[in-house]
Design an enzyme around this catalytic site. Structure first.
Site, mmCIF file in Angstrom:
data_model
loop_
_atom_site.group_PDB
_atom_site.id
_atom_site.type_symbol
_atom_site.label_atom_id
_atom_site.label_comp_id
_atom_site.label_asym_id
_atom_site.label_seq_id
_atom_site.Cartn_x
_atom_site.Cartn_y
_atom_site.Cartn_z
ATOM 1 C CD GLU A 257 -2.245 1.766 -3.684
ATOM 2 O OE1 GLU A 257 -3.633 2.325 -3.577
ATOM 3 O OE2 GLU A 257 -1.561 2.145 -2.841
ATOM 4 C CG ASP B 251 -1.932 0.936 1.368
ATOM 5 O OD1 ASP B 251 -3.160 0.646 1.073
ATOM 6 O OD2 ASP B 251 -1.562 2.060 2.205
#
Lengths: 689, 689
Positions: free
Chosen positions: A442, A413
């Site tokens: 990401e 993330d």
């Protein structure tokens, strides 16, 4: 400012005359690794030459990083001092390769001798050749040594004997001179001598690269095949319960696995499964005033039950997780975990390691903010902490913990909000012990930052596909991804939606738009994924007009999805078909061979992918044509290059639509296409080479 | 082959968060130097960014090589993490540059404060700012230290005082909070603080480069202006006599200087002036059976009178040579010498250093050969000799010898047949003491070899221009030279003829062909040259049909040229005009700003060059249109881009033909052109910005 004059140092050995230059592929002069997948041949090209008319021999040298033994592959010349060679690494891991070259005096001698006509010159050249043969013999051993030595001896003896003939009587011994020339040019002996070259003055590529440990050796990372070809399915475990109103568990996810497998996905990605913070917890639809019972965001990690290495009790236990991984594996599915390096205010780290956070002048911890916006439920780590070594080691241990539970794929993330140097070290460290582990970045951010993360070691990267909708955008972007400067290290993973991104074109969109975006992702990008069941159930309600947030987003609440068997209410059957098509056709397993074709219609996009054998033959080819208009039928002439598709030179060929099972007869040049979005907005044509 | 698992080393400091990447220009990752000329600004671009939302500051750092002091230039952001900066080196020499960046916490704090609205947050941020101000004060001195300290103290005091207000009464002190915000955001204080940045965690570019001595510092060679802009005239001194039948001398060359100066040349290049070998001497037209009195080839260097450091007695003495150099200098002309590292069989080196040559099995020295061709009058050096160090030092001393006689430009004969490593060392060594010295590489060979020599240090390079004749060839080739990957190190020097190359299109060619090739060379390439008087007298007789050798070539005999004053028998007046045009118009002094324009006619070529000021304004623009057809009038519409030429936004503008002194009115877009080769096959239009 007249600088001091210093003698320029003489090189260690000035007799080194060969040049090796422009070894490719090469990322940033060897600073970063080129990426390939297991089983894929690594094709290396280089410039190599020497001064004057001499010939060079060129070899590709490679080894597993850390392995002392170097493998050598003879390179072959192309045109204009370009050389090529290839090797196939035996498995995932880190490798090094370089190119070396040396002046091949034996070959030069032989080439020149072939052209010699003067008898006296031939006899002298034969003696020179005998000397080269003796030198080769000295480097050889066993039978080869003997054969080379005997050949050299015979050659010298006959050349000297013939040489005693007076110069003006040379024409009388013409047959003997021809015989000596034939002996000298014996192709088997040449081959034998080539096996024992004089490499004293060998050049090794050194133009750029980096470390004393790897002089001139370029790095290569080989990943297992899934790094290059994968279909991802993201779902929230807490919404996996079949009973409305019950918090889903990891066991519910295990029950859902056959459904995911039926759709043909091979990676099941779960948002964070850790304890969720209670302090400053967000309510439904990102509300600052949660109701009792609101479950909070899984990305607000950490509470008194634990942190990044623990499982939210409502989801189950570590044992449940291991069982899920095991069951998934039996269905050919890998579980990918989300790693989000940030803490809820009640994460144990905050008390245990206050020095890992920034502090405000009032003695509180600095939460995430982008003034005037505040994210008081999230504490970022301070990567400038004096205690950075302990922080790095702890973060790395989070990966190691989950690897020990059987996880081999991590979706990271927002990696771009953590220090770049950390990722380079952490990924290299993990992969040195676990070369099979893959990392998906990401990082929905600026292009250079995304590229940097890919260079630092991330195996796959989210892309801008989510925002690339029209034909020009799609063409430019996928040409860039397939053929642009990042193609050696940036592996795209295309997602039509994520829990964070319900792009405007999906807002209240009809079925055919969901189909179109799915088909584009799955055929343009070898790696793709969807966030479901929102996607297959065609959820298109935004929190507000123009917002990319879902209404009633699963980020903040449990959703109960009705997994309709009805093929009009769900795309799951089509998805299953699509993933089966992808699996069967090697053309769709890579992005390297992607080519767009003209259709004459801006609403009709056509492109093909192909797979090539080592000899350049086309072994698989798939031509996709998509109607980008959700409403109207579109027609156009698709101008293809049959030879490129491996079906050149034939009157016509079969184009079999893998979606509709229709047979078409196509030919080189323009082919008429009509696509009605109300039926199916695309052809996926198998072209049989 | 499982390689040993090794922990990946932690970096020295993990708190370094800024990234610097893609510093350009950069040749082969810093392995070779970028080239620029004196007075030219060096424009550097780089990617720089950090993780998250933080801001970076970026500086260009440069210094003269060997100088300890580093100059720093603040770089400015462009779009998408691209940064730019420029510096102008003070004079010829070798330089190094790199880029460094650091996270600018002061700036991030300030940007965030501007966006803050919450009163309590503003007061906390003010305190944080006071701390940053104190840190800056600690790095500052004198009045700056005092000012920063006072500002920080005042800011903290007022923030703390206001902070004692209860949270629910904050709105009562709104004016004070605004005043504190204004004080915190004082732009002068921000500027002051920016002068004392916290650079503890600075990143320095290190992606590629090379040596421990220059970590991340890319090399740059600055040459004097003539390296980038020069007009060469080649002549054989022995043909310089005004009396037919007498061997020309260096004094005769001195007499010829005004003629050369009138034509506007600034480099007079002489083939080798050394003693010529007698053994195996070649006769006229390369005959193997010379007549008594044949003078031999000047490239067969060395006889009992001496070698590479001596003057052929028939030409004069070293003193004559020095006098020639001195006289030439008064006329703005430099004498360039030909350095051909090879020996005639009677060169003193052969006896003094037999180990510098290759030997044949019969005890003779290996002459140059390309079987079945033999060049028995030439002995090449053996660059693989064990005595290579002595050979290199001696060859270098040849350059030094002539530098001591006043020579600053060398034309190097066939550098590609000598070891590449020698050139890199030799040129670097010479230029470290004599940065003004220039080297022209005569390497008519394969592209990668030519590029390598340019990378190794040659200041200028002969080109393929001699064989590029039609519009497509010329366009492709000069686009490649101006904009291709070699543009940072490969400086072309275009020659329509040389003593070795009478290209087929000049065979028995009419006047207009000689004019066309001359104009193309002089306007397409900032460096160009001709071999005269053969060229201006339009000598077009080949030794044989299809041969590139001149009939009665001066390489093997003396020629007596009749320097016609008649402008139909000689091009010397036109050449003088052309070189004057080149000198006056800065647009023609460089190749960087070259652009071709469409004419709709394959026999009509149009291109412009321009010069830019530092701010990007066009300061000089010249548009050349050439009729490539020697026979027929050609017409066409030349489609120009007026804005690119610096005359955008006007109805029409003046295009003044510098050749014919005609005035034309041109405008943006298409302009009609007619060119009659019988009159003048070209326009050279001055566009006045």
């Amino acid at each position: 400012m007249p600088p001091e004059i210093k003698a320029v140092t003489l090189p260690a050995d000035g007799r080194i005359r060969a040049v090796v230059d422009a070894v490719l592929p090469c990322v940033d002069g060897g600073r970063f690794a080129v990426k390939r997948v297991e089983g894929e041949a690594v094709e290396i090209t280089a410039h190599a030459f020497t001064d004057g008319h001499d010939q060079v021999r060129v070899r590709l040298c490679w080894r597993a990083e850390g392995a002392p033994a170097v493998e050598e592959v003879e390179m072959t010349p192309l045109f204009n001092d370009d050389w090529t060679g290839r090797f196939t690494p035996p498995g995932p891991g880190r490798y090094r390769y370089t190119v070396c070259a040396w002046v091949d005096h034996f070959r030069a001698w032989r080439v020149e001798l072939q052209r010699r006509v003067d008898a006296a010159d031939i006899l002298l050249a034969a003696q020179a050749g005998a000397a080269l043969g003796e030198e080769a013999a000295a480097r050889a051993a066993g039978a080869d040594k003997k054969a080379l030595g005997q050949w050299a001896k015979a050659l010298r003896k006959r050349a000297l004997a013939a040489g005693r003939t007076a110069l003006d009587q040379m024409d009388q011994i013409e047959p003997e001179i021809e015989a000596i020339k034939t002996l000298a040019l014996d192709p088997q002996l040449a081959e034998l001598a080539a096996r024992y070259p004089d490499r004293r003055f060998e050049t090794r590529f050194s133009a750029t690269s980096v470390t004393a440990e790897h002089p001139g050796e370029l790095p290569l990372v080989v990943d297992r095949e899934r790094a290059g070809f994968s279909a991802w399915y993201e779902m929230f475990p807490r919404s996996a319960s079949v009973d409305e109103g019950r918090h889903g568990t990891l066991n519910d996810v295990a029950e859902r696995l056959p459904y995911v497998a039926q759709m043909g996905f091979d990676v099941l990605y779960l948002p964070p499964i850790h304890p969720i913070g209670r302090s400053k917890r967000k309510g439904r639809n990102n509300s600052l005033t949660p109701e009792p019972g609101d479950v909070g965001s899984p990305w607000a990690i950490g509470a008194e039950e634990g942190g990044h290495k623990d499982v939210l009790p409502a989801l189950g236990t570590l044992a449940d997780f291991r069982a899920l991984v095991a069951k998934a594996n039996t269905l050919g599915i890998e579980i990918a975990l989300d790693i989000a390096f940030q803490c809820a205010p009640d994460h144990p780290y905050v008390k245990q390691h206050p020095e890992w956070f920034r502090w405000r002048p009032d003695g509180s911890v600095q939460y995430a903010e982008n003034p005037p916006k505040k994210y008081q439920d999230i504490y970022p780590f301070n990567f400038e902490t004096d205690d950075w070594r302990a922080l790095w080691l702890e973060l790395k241990s989070v990966f190691e913990h989950w690897i020990a539970q059987g996880v081999k794929i991590f979706r990271v993330d927002n990696p771009h909000t953590k220090a770049f140097a950390f990722w380079e070290w952490c990924i290299a460290e993990i992969k040195s012990r676990h070369p099979e582990v893959l990392f998906l970045a990401e990082a929905f951010t600026r292009p250079k930052v995304m590229h940097r993360l890919a260079k630092l070691g991330f195996s796959q990267s989210y892309t801008y596909f989510t925002w690339r909708n029209n034909k020009a955008e799609l063409t430019d972007y996928f040409n860039e991804l397939s053929h642009g400067f990042g193609h050696d290290y940036f592996r795209p993973n295309a997602w039509p939606n994520t829990p964070d991104i319900l792009n405007e074109h999906l807002h209240h969109a009809p079925r055919q738009v969901f189909i179109t975006r799915l088909l584009l992702a799955a055929t343009l990008s070898a790696n793709y994924g969807i966030y479901g069941p929102a996607y297959e159930l065609m959820e298109g309600r935004p929190r507000a007009p123009g917002s990319e947030e879902y209404l009633d987003s699963e980020k903040y609440q449990i959703r109960h999805w009705k997994l309709e068997p009805d093929q009009y209410a769900s795309l799951h059957t089509l998805i299953g078909k699509l993933n089966a098509i992808r699996r069967v056709h090697p053309a769709l397993h890579s992005n390297a061979q992607l080519r767009f074709f003209d259709t004459g219609n801006p609403l009709l996009i056509a492109y093909a992918k192909r797979a090539l054998a080592g000899d350049g033959m086309v072994t698989s080819a798939v031509l996709t044509i998509v109607n980008l208009d959700a409403t109207f039928r579109q027609t156009g002439w698709v101008h293809i290059d049959a030879a490129w598709l491996g079906v050149g030179g034939t009157e016509s060929f079969e184009a079999f639509d893998l979606l509709s099972a229709q047979h078409f007869h196509w030919h080189d040049g323009g082919n008429f296409v009509i696509l009605d979005p109300a039926e199916m907005p695309a052809h996926i044509l198998r072209i049989k080479p």
